[in-house]
Design a protein around this motif. Structure first.
Motif, PDB file in Angstrom:
ATOM      1  N   VAL A  56      40.913  32.910  37.263  1.00 44.94           N
ATOM      2  CA  VAL A  56      40.245  33.383  35.996  1.00 44.94           C
ATOM      3  C   VAL A  56      39.125  34.225  36.092  1.00 44.94           C
ATOM      4  CG1 VAL A  56      39.099  32.021  34.092  1.00 44.94           C
ATOM      5  CG2 VAL A  56      41.045  31.096  35.264  1.00 44.94           C
ATOM      6  N   LEU A  60      41.423  37.400  30.546  1.00 47.41           N
ATOM      7  CA  LEU A  60      41.459  35.884  31.077  1.00 47.41           C
ATOM      8  C   LEU A  60      41.429  35.903  32.704  1.00 47.41           C
ATOM      9  CD1 LEU A  60      43.560  34.192  28.251  1.00 47.41           C
ATOM     10  CD2 LEU A  60      41.040  34.299  28.309  1.00 47.41           C
ATOM     11  N   TYR A  61      42.358  36.698  32.916  1.00 50.87           N
ATOM     12  CA  TYR A  61      42.699  36.638  34.400  1.00 50.87           C
ATOM     13  C   TYR A  61      42.201  38.253  34.983  1.00 50.87           C
ATOM     14  CZ  TYR A  61      45.403  32.688  33.253  1.00 50.87           C
ATOM     15  OH  TYR A  61      45.638  31.554  32.898  1.00 50.87           O
ATOM     16  N   LEU A 112      38.953  28.830  23.192  1.00 51.84           N
ATOM     17  CA  LEU A 112      38.503  30.534  22.950  1.00 51.84           C
ATOM     18  C   LEU A 112      38.164  30.851  21.531  1.00 51.84           C
ATOM     19  CD1 LEU A 112      41.319  32.274  25.398  1.00 51.84           C
ATOM     20  CD2 LEU A 112      38.886  31.531  25.942  1.00 51.84           C
ATOM     21  N   SER A 119      45.171  38.360  28.065  1.00 58.13           N
ATOM     22  CA  SER A 119      45.600  37.701  29.381  1.00 58.13           C
ATOM     23  C   SER A 119      44.898  38.928  30.267  1.00 58.13           C
ATOM     24  CB  SER A 119      47.014  37.701  29.593  1.00 58.13           C
ATOM     25  OG  SER A 119      47.823  39.025  29.773  1.00 58.13           O
ATOM     26  N   VAL A 139      43.711  28.260  23.637  1.00 60.21           N
ATOM     27  CA  VAL A 139      43.380  29.465  23.327  1.00 60.21           C
ATOM     28  C   VAL A 139      42.993  29.612  21.732  1.00 60.21           C
ATOM     29  CG1 VAL A 139      44.233  31.884  22.565  1.00 60.21           C
ATOM     30  CG2 VAL A 139      44.933  30.850  24.785  1.00 60.21           C
ATOM     31  N   PHE A 146      47.241  30.019  29.365  1.00 60.15           N
ATOM     32  CA  PHE A 146      45.826  29.608  29.347  1.00 60.15           C
ATOM     33  C   PHE A 146      45.682  28.724  28.306  1.00 60.15           C
ATOM     34  CE2 PHE A 146      41.291  30.026  28.651  1.00 60.15           C
ATOM     35  CZ  PHE A 146      40.816  30.033  29.848  1.00 60.15           C
ATOM     36  N   VAL A 157      36.387  35.303  29.870  1.00 60.45           N
ATOM     37  CA  VAL A 157      36.439  34.001  29.198  1.00 60.45           C
ATOM     38  C   VAL A 157      35.349  33.759  28.314  1.00 60.45           C
ATOM     39  CG1 VAL A 157      36.660  31.474  29.105  1.00 60.45           C
ATOM     40  CG2 VAL A 157      38.164  32.796  30.654  1.00 60.45           C
ATOM     41  N   ASP A 217      48.607  37.247  23.481  1.00 58.24           N
ATOM     42  CA  ASP A 217      48.430  36.456  25.080  1.00 58.24           C
ATOM     43  C   ASP A 217      49.625  35.950  25.542  1.00 58.24           C
ATOM     44  OD1 ASP A 217      47.480  35.300  27.352  1.00 58.24           O
ATOM     45  OD2 ASP A 217      46.933  33.281  26.018  1.00 58.24           O
TER      46      ASP A 217
END
Length: 612
Positions: free
Chosen positions: A312, A302-303, A356, A299, A347, A344, A317, A340
């Protein structure tokens, strides 16, 4: 090796093989070793080493920022560093970012070794597929604190193999997941604050010892997953932080350069960072023959700063998509798992479907819901049973793995056993039921070392597990229950065949709100799981069961062998569309139609149909 192409791929962010040529490497068929380091902002770089008296030998720079030196005096096992005059005017002695070995902490010099294939490399083959529709029961292990020598010292990699392999087999584990073994300066980081991404930690020996351990695990048909940290690195001066006097690996902006752990965040927008991390991941799969990677703190990639409210991180990503798709191209059977905690989407969907590209995702929601439920007072659990059933509403949205990991048994959180209410025997009864629920719930399994012993002491990386607990009858019985659950899981395909198809598991209605039940179907068999949420004996007559064949109890956590009171069930005859179960306080039981065991060998690999 086409070195020009390798260099171009590295600079473009496409490389997965930079570990083969960057760093200190012995030159095939030549005397000495070649040292290559990427430091485009440096004003000068010199090689300092034990064999040259730690006097800097100047390295030559090319137009792309690579510095190179061939040193015929370089010695196998010798220590070295790079003395770098950075763009900021500071001179700092740096460890080799691509070193394969490092001296034991608190030293931080790189150690020069030869790339050697494992002794089993000629006969080694990757695992057939990524575990879909096959059992996957993972033992999460910290190599430095599972067992120790009599004097308290660490076991070497090779020494771990002899006690570990039969232990894993007895408990029904199919894989071992090793907490990060990339080099790290601080024991208390457990390997999650990395200084040497290509260097197996010297705490437990050298790379050949780790190769031996993995070879031996493979010979026993046990898969090896490596914990990998693609988000952040230590801020120590000898490492990657402002490596050439510029933020070469971290973000330029101070608001995002540092993580919540005080470490440095990788800047995924820089091509050389992508090549660095992709190559580090490939090393564990190509050189050490690990069967997969568990990606930590996804995470936070991702963020921005791991905070969804900040938006994001598109670069993170895209990095994860490129990493996973590239690793799967190179290693089709590699198991890639995301730790995670975010919401999101997709994944575990393939990259070509907008996902992902991970194979599995840790189900942190299941973990929190389950532990919170079992920590609640027994008298209110009947009203909270929807908390246990909630995962059935979302489970097929991703390919989930159920974790009861190291993070749940440290830092004042208490151990799994000690989280549960009640007295000594009540804690054990509930803990047996909790793990029975976990093994019968859809999803791959992961349990941290020591959970199977029923420890009351939180995990401490500085000492071994409390093995003396097995001298106490209740702990020994709990360990037998854990092992029996592991074997039950392996033997019954209803617990893993088609487990991500929501049609194959069903919540069952019961007359008593304090009895929770569901069924599992797969591999030509159907199993019934029932759990008594309360501290009272239950005679449950409302569990529906299709068909007229008697039921056979496969396992009951109240079995005397497991430390229970022995209140188990004989053959159960359906009547009026249901069966009458006897469930001891806090007990769980698993039933199948009577007859020979339906266990069978795992089927051929099936694709992840539910992921797109």
């Amino acid at each position: 090796m086409d070195l020009a192409k390798e260099r171009a791929d590295f600079l473009a962010g496409r490389s997965f093989t930079a570990w083969r040529w960057l760093g200190g490497r012995f030159a095939p068929g030549a005397e000495g070793a070649v040292f290559r380091v990427y430091a485009p902002g440096a004003r000068a770089v010199g090689l300092i080493a034990g064999w040259n008296g730690w006097a800097p030998a100047p390295m030559a720079r090319d137009a792309d920022g690579f510095w190179t030196l061939t040193d015929p005096a370089a010695e196998e096992g010798g220590l070295y560093k790079y003395r770098i005059l950075g763009a900021d005017g500071r001179t700092v002695d740096r460890a080799d970012p691509f070193a394969l070995c490092t001296e034991l902490r608190p030293g931080c010099a790189s150690r020069l070794i030869r790339l050697s294939p494992t002794r089993a490399a000629a006969g080694w083959r990757p695992a057939p597929g990524r575990g879909y529709d096959r059992p996957m029961n993972i033992y999460e292990l910290h190599a430095g604190s599972w067992r120790r020598r009599a004097d308290g010292g660490w076991l070497f990699y090779g020494e771990l193999a002899e006690p570990l392999i039969p232990y894993l087999q007895r408990h029904g584990f199919t894989h071992v997941e090793l907490l990060p073994l990339a080099e790290h300066p601080f024991d208390g980081s457990w390997g999650y604050q990395v200084s040497g991404y290509f260097s197996a930690t010297s705490r437990y020996g050298d790379p050949r010892g780790l190769q031996y351990l993995i070879d031996e695990l493979h010979r026993a048909d046990i898969g090896v997953l490596m914990d990998f940290v693609p988000v952040h690195f230590v801020a120590d001066d000898f490492g990657l932080h402002r490596f050439d006097g510029t933020p070469l690996y971290e973000y330029d902006h101070p608001d995002i350069a540092q993580s919540a752990w005080g470490s440095c965040n990788f800047d995924y927008y820089k091509p050389v960072v992508r090549s660095f991390l992709q190559s580090a991941a490939d090393l564990w799969l190509s050189f050490y023959h690990c069967d997969g990677l568990r990606m930590d703190a996804v995470s936070n990639a991702l963020y921005w700063q791991g905070d969804p409210s900040r938006g994001v991180n598109a670069g993170g990503v895209e990095f994860l998509r490129g990493l996973n798709s590239g690793l799967h191209r190179r290693h089709p059977g590699a198991v890639l798992t995301a730790e995670d905690s975010s919401t999101f989407l997709k994944v575990t969907a393939p990259v070509e479907y907008g996902g992902l590209g991970f194979d599995y995702k840790w189900d942190m929601g299941w973990m929190h819901d389950t532990l919170d439920f079992f920590a609640a007072p027994p008298e209110v659990r009947g009203r909270l049973r929807g908390q246990l059933a909630f995962s059935m509403q979302y489970f097929s949205s991703e390919l989930y793995l159920l974790p009861l990991s190291h993070d749940e048994v440290v830092h004042g959180k208490k151990t799994i056993l000690d989280k549960l209410p009640g007295g000594y025997e009540e804690k054990f009864a509930q803990c047996r039921a909790l793990f029975a629920y976990m093994f019968c719930h859809p999803g791959k399994k992961l349990s941290f070392m020591g959970n199977e012993l029923g420890q009351f002491r939180e995990w401490d990386e500085d000492r071994e597990l409390d093995w003396n607990l097995l001298e106490y009858p209740m702990h020994a019985a709990f360990d037998r229950c854990f092992a029996a659950l592991g074997q039950l899981y392996l033997e019954h395909p209803a617990l893993w065949d088609g487990e991500y198809d929501p049609k194959n598991w069903t919540a069952l209605n019961t007359e008593d709100p304090e009895v929770f039940a569901f069924s599992r179907t797969g591999g030509g068999e159907r199993l019934l799981f029932a759990l008594n949420l309360s501290g009272a004996l239950k005679q449950e007559a409302g569990v529906a069961w299709r068909g007229s064949a008697p039921l056979r109890e496969l396992l009951n956590t109240d079995d005397e062998r497991f430390g229970g009171g022995g209140r188990v069930n004989g053959p159960l005859i359906p009547a009026y569309g249901g069966v009458v179960l006897q469930l001891a306080p806090f007990a769980a039981a698993v039933f199948a139609k009577s007859g020979p065991s339906a266990g069978r060998a795992a089927p051929a690999e099936a694709g992840p149909d539910a992921r797109s």
